[in-house]
Design a protein around this motif. Structure first.
Motif, PDB file in Angstrom:
ATOM      1  N   SER A  67      -1.262  -1.245  -3.436  1.00  0.00           N
ATOM      2  CA  SER A  67       0.181  -1.486  -3.460  1.00  0.00           C
ATOM      3  C   SER A  67       0.906  -0.412  -4.268  1.00  0.00           C
ATOM      4  O   SER A  67       1.988   0.029  -3.890  1.00  0.00           O
ATOM      5  CB  SER A  67       0.477  -2.862  -4.061  1.00  0.00           C
ATOM      6  OG  SER A  67       0.000  -3.876  -3.228  1.00  0.00           O
ATOM      7  N   TYR A 122       3.661   2.239  -2.866  1.00  0.00           N
ATOM      8  CA  TYR A 122       4.976   2.377  -3.501  1.00  0.00           C
ATOM      9  C   TYR A 122       5.262   3.846  -3.830  1.00  0.00           C
ATOM     10  O   TYR A 122       6.353   4.351  -3.561  1.00  0.00           O
ATOM     11  CB  TYR A 122       5.052   1.528  -4.772  1.00  0.00           C
ATOM     12  CG  TYR A 122       6.344   1.721  -5.522  1.00  0.00           C
ATOM     13  CD1 TYR A 122       7.505   1.069  -5.111  1.00  0.00           C
ATOM     14  CD2 TYR A 122       6.422   2.569  -6.614  1.00  0.00           C
ATOM     15  CE1 TYR A 122       8.700   1.260  -5.780  1.00  0.00           C
ATOM     16  CE2 TYR A 122       7.613   2.761  -7.286  1.00  0.00           C
ATOM     17  CZ  TYR A 122       8.748   2.105  -6.873  1.00  0.00           C
ATOM     18  OH  TYR A 122       9.919   2.308  -7.536  1.00  0.00           O
ATOM     19  N   ASN A 175       3.756  -5.508  -4.272  1.00  0.00           N
ATOM     20  CA  ASN A 175       3.360  -6.805  -3.752  1.00  0.00           C
ATOM     21  C   ASN A 175       2.098  -7.274  -4.491  1.00  0.00           C
ATOM     22  O   ASN A 175       1.021  -6.706  -4.319  1.00  0.00           O
ATOM     23  CB  ASN A 175       3.090  -6.695  -2.249  1.00  0.00           C
ATOM     24  CG  ASN A 175       2.793  -8.033  -1.624  1.00  0.00           C
ATOM     25  OD1 ASN A 175       2.575  -9.026  -2.313  1.00  0.00           O
ATOM     26  ND2 ASN A 175       2.770  -8.055  -0.298  1.00  0.00           N
ATOM     27  N   LYS A 176       2.237  -8.292  -5.287  1.00  0.00           N
ATOM     28  CA  LYS A 176       1.127  -8.767  -6.107  1.00  0.00           C
ATOM     29  C   LYS A 176       0.091  -9.532  -5.304  1.00  0.00           C
ATOM     30  O   LYS A 176      -1.003  -9.791  -5.794  1.00  0.00           O
ATOM     31  CB  LYS A 176       1.655  -9.619  -7.255  1.00  0.00           C
ATOM     32  CG  LYS A 176       2.507  -8.820  -8.222  1.00  0.00           C
ATOM     33  CD  LYS A 176       3.104  -9.730  -9.277  1.00  0.00           C
ATOM     34  CE  LYS A 176       4.071  -8.983 -10.166  1.00  0.00           C
ATOM     35  NZ  LYS A 176       5.310  -8.646  -9.550  1.00  0.00           N
ATOM     36  N   ASP A 177       0.402  -9.910  -4.068  1.00  0.00           N
ATOM     37  CA  ASP A 177      -0.544 -10.644  -3.231  1.00  0.00           C
ATOM     38  C   ASP A 177      -1.601  -9.723  -2.625  1.00  0.00           C
ATOM     39  O   ASP A 177      -2.638 -10.183  -2.181  1.00  0.00           O
ATOM     40  CB  ASP A 177       0.188 -11.385  -2.115  1.00  0.00           C
ATOM     41  CG  ASP A 177       1.116 -12.450  -2.671  1.00  0.00           C
ATOM     42  OD1 ASP A 177       0.833 -12.980  -3.758  1.00  0.00           O
ATOM     43  OD2 ASP A 177       2.129 -12.743  -2.007  1.00  0.00           O
ATOM     44  N   GLU A 178      -1.326  -8.431  -2.591  1.00  0.00           N
ATOM     45  CA  GLU A 178      -2.267  -7.469  -2.022  1.00  0.00           C
ATOM     46  C   GLU A 178      -3.041  -6.788  -3.147  1.00  0.00           C
ATOM     47  O   GLU A 178      -2.806  -7.034  -4.325  1.00  0.00           O
ATOM     48  CB  GLU A 178      -1.502  -6.423  -1.210  1.00  0.00           C
ATOM     49  CG  GLU A 178      -0.773  -7.000  -0.022  1.00  0.00           C
ATOM     50  CD  GLU A 178       0.024  -5.956   0.731  1.00  0.00           C
ATOM     51  OE1 GLU A 178      -0.106  -4.759   0.417  1.00  0.00           O
ATOM     52  OE2 GLU A 178       0.782  -6.346   1.627  1.00  0.00           O
TER      53      GLU A 178
END
Length: 103
Positions: free
Chosen positions: A81, A85, A73-76
């Motif tokens: 992230s 993962y 998730n690139k927003d976090e």
């Protein structure tokens, strides 16, 4: 940050990062267990107690950076992230019994 390495759910290696160094500790109690269950002793070769790089057994498990960036998730926070993962997938391959866990 600590990385634990398992063979068939038996922890046999723990690597802790402090500052810019990695401290490796083989779980002696579980060493005989994992070897008797098929873990190649060669996986434990050349693991230094203190090193400025992660042991090869861990480096070879981690997916390439561009693959990881596509999966997280690139927003976090990117680092968090990636850790999530890795903990979710355990970096498990279908061809063997090694898994990773980051705590």
């Amino acid at each position: 940050m600590k990385i634990r390495v398992y063979w068939k759910d038996i922890e046999f290696l723990e690597v802790e990062k402090k500052n810019e160094l990695y401290f490796s500790k083989i779980n002696v109690e579980n060493y005989d267990k994992v070897v008797s269950q098929g873990c190649p002793v060669a996986f434990l070769d050349n693991i230094k107690v203190i090193d400025d790089e992660l042991p090869n057994i861990i480096v070879n498990r981690l997916p390439r950076a561009n693959f990881l960036i596509d999966k997280v998730n690139k927003d976090e926070d990117l680092e968090q992230s990636i850790i999530e993962y890795i903990n979710k997938t355990k970096c498990k391959r279908v061809t063997d019994y090694i898994t990773l866990d980051i705590v």
